[in-house]
Design a protein around this motif. Sequence first.
Motif, short mmCIF file in Angstrom:
data_model
loop_
_atom_site.label_atom_id
_atom_site.label_comp_id
_atom_site.label_asym_id
_atom_site.label_seq_id
_atom_site.Cartn_x
_atom_site.Cartn_y
_atom_site.Cartn_z
N MET A 1 -5.69 1.39 2.78
CA MET A 1 -5.38 0.66 1.55
C MET A 1 -6.22 1.14 0.37
N SER A 2 -7.46 1.48 0.64
CA SER A 2 -8.33 1.99 -0.43
C SER A 2 -7.84 3.35 -0.92
N HIS B 1 -12.37 5.55 -7.39
CA HIS B 1 -11.52 4.38 -7.18
C HIS B 1 -11.49 4.02 -5.69
N HIS C 1 -4.00 -6.04 -12.99
CA HIS C 1 -4.68 -6.53 -11.79
C HIS C 1 -5.05 -8.02 -11.90
N CYS D 1 -4.69 4.49 -0.70
CA CYS D 1 -3.42 4.29 -1.39
C CYS D 1 -3.64 3.85 -2.83
N ALA D 2 -4.54 2.89 -3.03
CA ALA D 2 -4.82 2.40 -4.38
C ALA D 2 -5.47 3.49 -5.22
N ASP E 1 -12.97 0.52 -4.10
CA ASP E 1 -12.12 -0.39 -3.34
C ASP E 1 -12.61 -0.54 -1.90
N THR F 1 2.39 1.71 -3.37
CA THR F 1 1.40 2.23 -4.30
C THR F 1 1.17 3.72 -4.08
N GLU G 1 -2.71 4.71 -7.93
CA GLU G 1 -3.00 4.14 -9.25
C GLU G 1 -3.60 5.16 -10.20
N SER H 1 0.83 -1.21 0.00
CA SER H 1 0.00 0.00 0.00
C SER H 1 0.86 1.26 0.00
#
Length: 185
Positions: free
Chosen positions: A95-96, A168, A128, A98-99, A172, A14, A103, A11
């Motif tokens: 984590m959501s 996004h 993915h 970070c993605a 997530d 990312t 990304e 994470s």
Amino acid sequence: MRPKVQFHILSWLTLLVFPLIGLSLLWFFEDVEIISVLELDRFFSPLTLIGLEFGFIYGFLVLGISQFPIFEEMSGPQMRMLKNLKLNWADILFMSFCAGFGEEILFRAGLQTWLGPWLTTFLFIAIHGYFNPKSWKKSMLGVLLFPFILILSYAYEVFGLWFCVAAHFSYDLLMFMGVLGKNKD
């Protein structure tokens, strides 16, 4: 190293490395000012809230469709892996984000500049693991996700980075919440 620690390291990578790559490419090859890519003036825009809504709506759609038996075999190993991480709410929020942030900067702001929306969308989903020639069922999930990612690709040009990051993130977040909800069963 424990799997949850590895997931946190991924994470952080990312969050930090993906934007660094995307922004560096733009700075070196397009002579774009990095601060302009971040569109900080649009962070508190109503478009950010609409992005959150869009991500949740598409996420609910995917969660509903993924309940069909065709997806059962495919989601089992991923579900077990995520359940074993014993994620808490702080984990899934982090984590959501970070993605969503990392990304979107790499793919939307960076790679899409040269590859265009369609190829960037395909690459995003393929990386993915959702376009798998050995598993047509996993590829079906890729087909299901393709419109969402393609819409984000075009939305980036119209609504900006934070719409895409928010969509996004919320997508997530909803997927992780689905895992947490099933984890209590």
